[in-house]
Write a protein that holds these residues in place. Structure first.
Motif, PDB file in Angstrom:
ATOM      1  N   THR A 198       1.053  -1.101   0.081  1.00 42.12           N
ATOM      2  CA  THR A 198       0.211  -0.143  -0.065  1.00 42.12           C
ATOM      3  C   THR A 198       0.940   1.364   0.078  1.00 42.12           C
ATOM      4  OG1 THR A 198      -1.610  -1.062   0.935  1.00 42.12           O
ATOM      5  CG2 THR A 198      -1.667   1.312   1.219  1.00 42.12           C
ATOM      6  N   LEU A 199       1.940   1.173   0.644  1.00 46.65           N
ATOM      7  CA  LEU A 199       2.855   2.335   0.888  1.00 46.65           C
ATOM      8  C   LEU A 199       3.636   2.586  -0.443  1.00 46.65           C
ATOM      9  CD1 LEU A 199       4.376   1.907   4.388  1.00 46.65           C
ATOM     10  CD2 LEU A 199       2.756   3.923   3.575  1.00 46.65           C
ATOM     11  N   GLU A 212       2.478   1.707  -3.193  1.00 48.58           N
ATOM     12  CA  GLU A 212       1.600   2.275  -4.421  1.00 48.58           C
ATOM     13  C   GLU A 212       1.392   3.831  -4.292  1.00 48.58           C
ATOM     14  OE1 GLU A 212      -2.821   0.999  -5.701  1.00 48.58           O
ATOM     15  OE2 GLU A 212      -2.786   1.737  -3.545  1.00 48.58           O
ATOM     16  N   ASP A 213       1.559   4.314  -2.916  1.00 48.85           N
ATOM     17  CA  ASP A 213       1.303   5.762  -2.649  1.00 48.85           C
ATOM     18  C   ASP A 213       2.805   6.414  -3.161  1.00 48.85           C
ATOM     19  OD1 ASP A 213      -0.583   7.605  -2.173  1.00 48.85           O
ATOM     20  OD2 ASP A 213      -0.134   7.588   0.060  1.00 48.85           O
ATOM     21  N   PHE A 246       1.204   0.752   9.844  1.00 47.74           N
ATOM     22  CA  PHE A 246       1.619   1.854   8.714  1.00 47.74           C
ATOM     23  C   PHE A 246       2.525   2.955   9.321  1.00 47.74           C
ATOM     24  CE2 PHE A 246      -2.097   0.502   6.353  1.00 47.74           C
ATOM     25  CZ  PHE A 246      -1.469   0.406   5.031  1.00 47.74           C
ATOM     26  N   ARG A 300      -2.258   9.047   5.157  1.00 47.46           N
ATOM     27  CA  ARG A 300      -3.299   8.566   4.125  1.00 47.46           C
ATOM     28  C   ARG A 300      -3.520   7.342   4.098  1.00 47.46           C
ATOM     29  NH1 ARG A 300      -6.993  11.505   3.911  1.00 47.46           N
ATOM     30  NH2 ARG A 300      -8.026   9.596   4.421  1.00 47.46           N
ATOM     31  N   SER A 301      -2.619   6.535   3.938  1.00 47.85           N
ATOM     32  CA  SER A 301      -2.753   4.807   3.811  1.00 47.85           C
ATOM     33  C   SER A 301      -3.302   4.352   5.194  1.00 47.85           C
ATOM     34  CB  SER A 301      -1.338   4.207   3.583  1.00 47.85           C
ATOM     35  OG  SER A 301      -0.852   4.401   2.198  1.00 47.85           O
ATOM     36  N   ASN A 347      -7.065   5.718   5.157  1.00 47.22           N
ATOM     37  CA  ASN A 347      -7.749   4.862   4.191  1.00 47.22           C
ATOM     38  C   ASN A 347      -8.295   3.626   4.900  1.00 47.22           C
ATOM     39  OD1 ASN A 347      -7.668   6.884   2.321  1.00 47.22           O
ATOM     40  ND2 ASN A 347      -6.258   5.889   1.087  1.00 47.22           N
ATOM     41  N   THR A 348      -7.304   2.867   5.408  1.00 52.78           N
ATOM     42  CA  THR A 348      -7.700   1.476   6.013  1.00 52.78           C
ATOM     43  C   THR A 348      -8.614   1.698   7.185  1.00 52.78           C
ATOM     44  OG1 THR A 348      -5.454   0.691   5.259  1.00 52.78           O
ATOM     45  CG2 THR A 348      -6.553  -0.744   7.056  1.00 52.78           C
TER      46      THR A 348
END
Length: 281
Positions: A17-18, A20-21, A61, A102-103, A106-107
């Motif tokens: 996820t990180l 991707e961001d 995260f 943000r990650s 979002n979760t």
């Protein structure tokens, strides 16, 4: 103690996820605006009434990018909180925490949204004896997390995948040549749990004759559900499914079904309004 879920690699999920961001260039905003030695302290809170889920994953995260971060989770998973409730405090390196923000949010927003909707459905059938189930209608790659969130909202997990029970639906029946034959084949294969979808009363006895251990009563109204439950007479559990809403679930539960499955818990739950606000350095 590290947060774990069966058959789910939390660390791999966080890293992917990180990645991707961050892309190839990373967090260009934080790198340009925030001094390397700057500190950040923030509070995560809920802006609406919410059932909380996902805080331990948010912690992963933050710690992935700042292993020395000071993190305090203030409420237990599955807790129903009122608007304005602080749910987490975090303090550490500003660049790292804001990159992860943000990650992490979002979760928590997604999982808490699922848990909150689930709780509303659970509350609507309280005292009826019916159990709320989720479904396999999940976002690809997020099933374990989303089904975790429904548990935090008070539901019971249905099948986790195609491997843990047979579910014979209309297309299976069409290819196999009939309900009894389809169920017989599943039983002959040694499958212990055989769920059979029926949408007519006259399909119930053939399904049971073949060896069904659970009947999914698909898109039946309350009158038909009561008739089906009476005909089954406790021989196997019954499950109402299809077009179940918060407005109709109470009436459905009163028909005597064992379970009610709701796809919208994972398909349509809105994200919870949860934010992270600067507190002090």
């Amino acid at each position: 103690m590290a947060f774990t879920l069966p058959n789910f690699d939390v660390d791999a999920f966080v890293r992917a996820t990180l990645a991707e961001d961050l892309g190839e260039l990373g967090d260009i905003t934080s790198a340009a605006v925030i001094p390397a030695d700057a500190r950040f302290a923030g509070v995560m809170d809920s802006r609406n009434a919410t059932t909380i889920a996902g805080l331990p994953i948010a912690e992963v995260f933050f710690r992935t990018l700042d292993p020395d971060a000071e993190i305090e989770i203030l409420v237990e998973e599955g807790t129903q909180v009122s608007p304005g409730t602080e749910v987490m405090r975090v303090k550490g390196r500003a660049r790292a925490l804001l990159t992860a923000e943000r990650s992490a949010l979002n979760t928590v927003q997604h999982l808490s949204g699922i848990a909150t909707m689930t709780r509303s459905y659970v509350d609507a059938i309280a005292g009826t004896g019916a159990t709320l189930l989720d479904t396999r209608k999940t976002i690809p790659g997020l099933r374990v997390l989303e089904k975790y969130a429904t548990r935090m909202g008070g539901a019971t997990n249905h099948r986790m995948g195609l491997w843990d029970a047979a579910m014979i639906k209309d297309n299976h029946v069409a290819v196999a040549g009939g309900i009894t034959e389809a169920v017989r084949r599943a039983a002959a294969a040694g499958i212990a749990s055989i769920i059979v979808e029926v949408d007519r009363i006259d399909q119930i006895e053939p399904a049971l004759a073949g060896g069904a251990t659970h009947l999914l009563l698909d898109n039946m109204g309350p009158r038909l559900l009561r008739e089906a439950v009476a005909l089954v007479a406790g021989r196997v559990p019954t499950e109402a499914s299809g077009n179940v809403t918060l407005d109709t679930i109470g009436t459905i539960a009163q028909t005597g079904v064992t379970y009610i499955s709701v796809g919208r818990l994972t398909q349509s739950a809105p994200a919870a309004d949860i934010g992270l606000d600067f507190a002090a350095a």
